[in-house]
Design a protein around this motif. Sequence first.
Motif, PDB file in Angstrom:
ATOM      1  N   LYS A 135       0.820  -1.214   0.000  1.00 44.30           N
ATOM      2  CA  LYS A 135       0.000   0.000   0.000  1.00 44.30           C
ATOM      3  C   LYS A 135       0.860   1.273   0.000  1.00 44.30           C
ATOM      4  N   MET A 136       1.948   1.264   0.726  1.00 44.08           N
ATOM      5  CA  MET A 136       2.733   2.484   0.932  1.00 44.08           C
ATOM      6  C   MET A 136       3.978   2.567   0.057  1.00 44.08           C
TER       7      MET A 136
ATOM      8  N   THR B 278       1.786   7.158   7.140  1.00 44.30           N
ATOM      9  CA  THR B 278       0.527   7.515   6.467  1.00 44.30           C
ATOM     10  C   THR B 278       0.643   8.741   5.569  1.00 44.30           C
TER      11      THR B 278
ATOM     12  N   ASP C  93      -6.092   4.807   4.221  1.00 48.01           N
ATOM     13  CA  ASP C  93      -6.598   4.599   2.855  1.00 48.01           C
ATOM     14  C   ASP C  93      -7.589   5.664   2.415  1.00 48.01           C
TER      15      ASP C  93
ATOM     16  N   SER D 232      -0.898   6.264   0.905  1.00 48.50           N
ATOM     17  CA  SER D 232      -1.461   5.010   0.391  1.00 48.50           C
ATOM     18  C   SER D 232      -1.734   5.123  -1.108  1.00 48.50           C
TER      19      SER D 232
END
Length: 438
Positions: A132-133, A151, A341, A356
């Motif tokens: 995701k990152m 994040t 997200d 994300s």
Amino acid sequence: MRIKKGLTGLMVGALMLGLLAGCVGKNETNGGDNGGGAAGGKVKLTMWGAVPPENGPQEVVDTWNAEHPDIQVEYVRFVNDDDGNLKLDTALSTGQNVDLYVNYTLTNLDKRIKGGTALDLGEFTDYNIDEKMGEDAASWKVDGKYYGMPTKKNAAFFALNMKALDQAGLSVPKAWTWDEAREYALKLKTAGFKYGLVQHTASYVDPLDSVLVKNGYVKADGSSNLDDPLVTKWLETLNGMMKEDATTPPLGEQLTSKMPVENMFLGGESAMINIGEWLIRTSNNMTEFPRDWKIAFAPVPRLAAQEADMVKSGGLGDFIAINSKSKNKEAAWEFLKWYADGGMMPMAAGGRLPSSNVVDQQTAIDHLLGDYADSYDKESLEFVLYGDETPTFVRSIAQEVVDLRAQEYEKFFLGNQTAEVTVQNMVKRHNDWLKQNQ
């Protein structure tokens, strides 16, 4: 005697029922330790962060709370300085209500891991942080584990007065050196600005770390590499801009005046500023900082001649950990996934872009620029945020090393010692530290 004995039994029974009722009431109302559940079986989570609530966090938790009536989140602000981090660490160590908290440096994270207050997220298998990152997330791993989730996409860049560039016949760079940036600063100063470049003192050292992350803080023989030739190059370049060119403020003046460098750039006193994405929170304040010119963006210059040797400050930030002592780890995990997200999108207006890859980049930029998109050169902004593929780093050296370097290079910039002595002192002090921490 029988009557008395019977009455005593009734009284004991009533007392026991009262105690049980009191215990149930307490659990339903206060939720037990560390937040617990609220009335009606609701879970209450407390998240600690350094961003003022009005700059996005309150909207984030309000949105979550409206959508998730069974898990309610409260946001608590702490200031991201020594006192503020001590307040958070005290809350963590004494069992106060902290379910999630934001780490802004690896140094603070490492301390909290060692203190047993950061949960190893490896126990959750329904979210792949690396996928995701992206690869930059790995900078936050400790011993191969994620004790939280990055994040936010960090972005370090030069912001430039595009009107001034046009008048001086200068283009917006996509890759350049500090020698070239020095030339830009000189040309822009002579075009009528007090300074060609301003920057926060915290940004001074980024070029130094760009070199040392690439070439190593320590040599193969275990000794300090703070005498890398590019360290001297950095010292002499910045010092020349301060004293020979007068295109950037002298360190002494900047420290004594607590110079508001963002105000100077937006107010037209400087044509360039070395900064990050948080600038746009201020530059969107057209009431205090009205302007009739666009802001353009360029990557931070490199010290090395070859572009391939560049590593830039950036990576990912706002590393959110779950308190390992929380009574509601699963609920905290659900909130953290949602936040990362896209739930954090209201934070983009304050410069905090989601990292994300499921978040639409254009949507994030739209939130970032708000109603003033036309006052920015969007092409160059998109390049520095998403198009520049230069590898990034998150500073991970010990705070003691950061401090000893600063103490020495500040003496140099203040004119109290030569560049040669500065490098020698940094190397000696670093070697002493390395020996003490073997």
